[in-house]
Enzyme design. Structure first.
Site, PDB file in Angstrom:
ATOM      1  N   ALA A   1      52.733  15.479  58.932  1.00 25.25           N
ATOM      2  CA  ALA A   1      51.656  15.648  57.928  1.00 25.25           C
ATOM      3  C   ALA A   1      50.279  15.913  58.533  1.00 25.25           C
ATOM      4  CB  ALA A   1      51.586  14.463  56.973  1.00 25.25           C
ATOM      5  N   ALA A   2      50.222  16.180  59.845  1.00 30.13           N
ATOM      6  CA  ALA A   2      48.909  16.504  60.449  1.00 30.13           C
ATOM      7  C   ALA A   2      48.336  17.753  59.798  1.00 30.13           C
ATOM      8  CB  ALA A   2      49.060  16.726  61.948  1.00 30.13           C
ATOM      9  N   GLY A   3      49.181  18.787  59.696  1.00 30.68           N
ATOM     10  CA  GLY A   3      48.721  20.051  59.112  1.00 30.68           C
ATOM     11  C   GLY A   3      48.353  19.880  57.647  1.00 30.68           C
ATOM     12  N   ASP A   4      49.164  19.121  56.914  1.00 35.09           N
ATOM     13  CA  ASP A   4      48.886  18.913  55.483  1.00 35.09           C
ATOM     14  C   ASP A   4      47.567  18.162  55.301  1.00 35.09           C
ATOM     15  OD1 ASP A   4      51.262  20.134  54.880  1.00 35.09           O
ATOM     16  OD2 ASP A   4      52.391  18.254  54.838  1.00 35.09           O
TER      17      ASP A   4
HETATM   18  N1  LIG Z   1      47.919  15.109  68.772  1.00 36.09           N
HETATM   19  C1  LIG Z   1      46.856  15.353  67.985  1.00 36.09           C
HETATM   20  N2  LIG Z   1      45.655  14.769  68.234  1.00 36.09           N
HETATM   21  C2  LIG Z   1      44.578  14.989  67.442  1.00 36.09           C
HETATM   22  N3  LIG Z   1      44.606  15.817  66.379  1.00 36.09           N
HETATM   23  C3  LIG Z   1      45.759  16.441  66.089  1.00 36.09           C
HETATM   24  C4  LIG Z   1      46.948  16.251  66.860  1.00 36.09           C
HETATM   25  N4  LIG Z   1      47.935  17.005  66.330  1.00 36.09           N
HETATM   26  C5  LIG Z   1      47.393  17.637  65.272  1.00 36.09           C
HETATM   27  N5  LIG Z   1      46.089  17.310  65.124  1.00 36.09           N
HETATM   28  C6  LIG Z   1      45.161  17.796  64.093  1.00 36.09           C
HETATM   29  O1  LIG Z   1      45.916  18.282  63.011  1.00 36.09           O
HETATM   30  C7  LIG Z   1      45.656  19.679  62.809  1.00 36.09           C
HETATM   31  C8  LIG Z   1      46.933  20.365  62.362  1.00 36.09           C
HETATM   32  O2  LIG Z   1      47.928  20.181  63.340  1.00 36.09           O
HETATM   33  P1  LIG Z   1      49.104  21.249  63.589  1.00 36.09           P
HETATM   34  O3  LIG Z   1      48.529  22.530  64.069  1.00 36.09           O
HETATM   35  O4  LIG Z   1      50.116  20.575  64.453  1.00 36.09           O
HETATM   36  O5  LIG Z   1      49.649  21.482  62.115  1.00 36.09           O
HETATM   37  P2  LIG Z   1      51.129  21.752  61.634  1.00 36.09           P
HETATM   38  O6  LIG Z   1      51.912  22.437  62.708  1.00 36.09           O
HETATM   39  O7  LIG Z   1      51.007  22.420  60.327  1.00 36.09           O
HETATM   40  O8  LIG Z   1      51.606  20.252  61.481  1.00 36.09           O
HETATM   41  P3  LIG Z   1      52.714  19.574  60.567  1.00 36.09           P
HETATM   42  O9  LIG Z   1      53.678  20.668  60.176  1.00 36.09           O
HETATM   43  O10 LIG Z   1      53.293  18.523  61.476  1.00 36.09           O
HETATM   44  O11 LIG Z   1      51.989  18.973  59.424  1.00 36.09           O
HETATM   45  C9  LIG Z   1      45.103  20.184  64.124  1.00 36.09           C
HETATM   46  O12 LIG Z   1      44.287  21.324  63.923  1.00 36.09           O
HETATM   47  C10 LIG Z   1      44.311  18.966  64.598  1.00 36.09           C
HETATM   48  O13 LIG Z   1      43.068  18.887  63.928  1.00 36.09           O
END
Ligand SMILES: Nc1ncnc2c1ncn2[C@@H]1O[C@H](COP(=O)(O)OP(=O)(O)OP(=O)(O)O)[C@@H](O)[C@H]1O
Length: 542
Positions: free
Chosen positions: A251-254
């Site tokens: 959920a980082a991206g969300d």
């Molecule tokens: N290990 C981390 N430490 C700090 N911030 C992070 C980390 N991982 C992700 N983030 C934050 O979250 C944002 C989105 O992460 P990411 O690019 O991995 O999205 P995603 O691939 O769509 O993720 P997911 O599908 O797991 O929700 C990044 O731009 C950053 O701000």
């Protein structure tokens, strides 16, 4: 005024099993822990993030008429999400994700789209009023495309901004891309849509150009722990992620997208502030296990920023402590080099106060236009560097410094003059706060000053040799020029790099004026703190 956000997307119930190993076909394995079901689905995660950040949030999603669906609705209502526009069906169960997490941390996921896959254009059209009244609509790709198209067509008819999070990655019809104002892929999703691999900022810009040609006006590419890139046809930039200990990035991206949508003004002009907020929000999500339970509220995000402000205040205090303690030792009747940057500015003020109070006979040489102006404003006696052969002592800051007192300087765009004056100095004292000393310089950003003519050639050389170069820009988006009118390219020092070799190689490139590696320069490092520490260069390495 809080934003009115409509999220059109998926709801899943995640059912997680922690297992010791993969069960082979036909094998039965006993497990000793069962993790309860919890909320998930990209649509639900983004709606919850938006609501927790204070947006007036409406969620259009399709649920089964079942217990899972009811539990999810209750959760949405607790987060003050408007649940009046949810749709239910008897034809399928609420979406479910079955996740097995192995001891190694790897996982396997089976997703049953269920009710999500039943969301139709007619379901969405029936909610046209709430979409028409929104500030922005967000959709992802865990629901059928006709439903997203319906939502975006209504939005466009009513001047409502559309954000498409193209996840999970898949090819998209041209009409959907035409209806999209802002697209927010991660690296792999961007590549799926444009065919251009994301490797560095240049390739991100190439991706953005490809999206612009499809009619999209803002591109945001998230790159995990590195941060996120944005581009509009007028400006672009990279906002680094906060450095935190990530436990679970689900959920980082969300979180990033939901949080960004609550902060971004409709004319997009505050994009960098909005991205900083979104980075902060997702940095909190990754520090807690789970998906929806780890999404922070606005208060938590603001509190985390305040904590950072406090540590910024401590850093400023340490810089002053280091500067004042060195100013107290400086002998009389010398030529003194004045460094550049914020720490050096504290020193300039402190030594000025001492010169005045004790009527000292100290003449100074500045290492940048900024320092020269500051010293002149204070009425200090300044010498032209071209009229002297040596400087007795130079006091300067450093961006980072390692165990051998080798360091990197120049983040403040003054490295060339700083190096010239340092080389003329009999004794170089660096003053830093406690965040600057590191075991090694590997992985650190190193500024390289290049002439504007031919700067791209150096950039390509650096890129082809794995240094991950990026031109430096000012906050207003203009390219950063040094006092000599040159450009700066930041590169990353590779792990295990031989620093003298790296320094020599950089100097050999035509177009490189200087670089920020200062090897064998610092004689004494002074680190601020309630007890100021002084570390002297070991005699063997002089
Ligand atoms: N290990 C981390 N430490 C700090 N911030 C992070 C980390 N991982 C992700 N983030 C934050 O979250 C944002 C989105 O992460 P990411 O690019 O991995 O999205 P995603 O691939 O769509 O993720 P997911 O599908 O797991 O929700 C990044 O731009 C950053 O701000």
């Amino acid at each position: 005024m809080e934003k009115k956000i409509v999220v059109v997307g998926s709801t899943n119930v995640d059912k997680v099993l922690n297992v010791p190993k993969y069960a082979l076909p036909g094998e039965t394995l006993a497990i000793d822990s069962y993790q309860q079901a919890h909320g998930g689905g990209k649509g639900a995660n983004q709606a919850i993030t938006a609501a927790r950040s204070g947006a007036v949030t409406t969620f259009i999603t399709k649920l089964g008429n079942d217990e899972d669906g009811q539990a999810m609705v209750a959760g949405f209502a607790r987060d003050q999400i408007n649940v009046d526009h949810l749709v239910t069906t008897d034809q399928a169960q609420t979406g479910q994700a079955y996740i097995t997490v192995y001891q190694s941390g790897q996982n396997s996921i089976y997703v049953y789209g269920g009710a999500n896959m039943e969301l139709t254009a007619a379901d969405v059209n029936a909610q046209a009023d709430v979409i028409a009244q929104a500030d922005r609509v967000i959709a992802q790709l865990e629901i059928p495309l006709p439903a997203i198209l319906a939502a975006f067509r209504i939005a466009k008819q009513h001047g409502v901004q559309t954000i498409l999070n193209p996840a999970p990655a898949r090819e998209l019809p041209a009409e959907l891309l035409r209806l999209t104002d802002v697209i927010t892929p991660n690296e792999t999703e961007a590549q799926t849509l444009t065919g251009i691999e994301v490797t560095d900022e240049v390739s991100m810009l190439d991706n953005a150009m490809a999206f612009f040609s499809l009619g999209i006006t803002m591109v945001i590419i998230t790159v995990g722990a590195k941060g996120a890139f944005y581009a509009t046809p007028q400006a672009h930039g990279f906002i680094p992620a906060f450095k935190v200990k990530a436990i679970d990035t689900t959920a980082a991206g969300d979180t990033f997208i939901g949080a960004l949508a609550t902060q971004l003004d409709l004319d997009n002009h505050n994009i960098e502030d909005a991205m900083l907020y979104a980075n902060r929000a997702s940095s909190l999500t990754v520090q807690t296990a789970g998906a929806q339970n780890s999404i922070p509220t606005r208060d938590q995000i603001v509190a985390a920023n305040q904590k950072r402000t406090h540590s910024k205040e401590r850093i400023e205090r340490e810089k002053q402590q280091a500067a004042q303690s060195v100013a107290a030792w400086i002998p009389d009747h010398i030529v003194l080099g004045l460094g550049s940057g914020t720490t050096a500015a504290y020193f300039v003020q402190a030594i000025h106060d001492r010169i005045e109070a004790e009527h000292l006979d100290i003449e100074c040489v500045a290492t940048s236009v900024g320092t020269q102006q500051l010293a002149e404003q204070l009425g200090m006696r300044m010498l032209d560097v071209n009229t002297i052969d040596t400087v007795d002592i130079t006091v300067d800051g450093a961006d980072v410094v390692d165990d051998h007192l080798d360091g990197i300087k120049g983040g403040g765009a003054a490295l060339l003059f700083e190096k010239l004056v340092a080389n003329m100095s009999n004794r170089n004292i660096w003053i830093v706060d406690s965040s600057k000393p590191r075991k090694s310089l590997a992985g650190q950003m190193l500024p390289v000053e290049v002439i504007p003519f031919g700067g791209m050639g150096v950039f390509r050389y650096l890129r082809d040799h794995g240094y991950q170069p990026a031109f430096c820009f000012r906050d207003n988006g203009d390219i950063l020029a040094t006092d000599s009118g040159n450009y700066l390219i930041d590169i990353t020092i590779p792990k295990g790099a031989d620093l003298p070799d790296l320094a020599a190689n950089l100097k050999k490139q035509t177009g490189v004026v200087e670089h920020g590696l200062f090897l064998n320069v610092c004689d004494e490092l002074v680190i601020g703190g309630d007890e100021v520490q002084v570390i002297k260069r070991k005699a063997t390495s002089v």
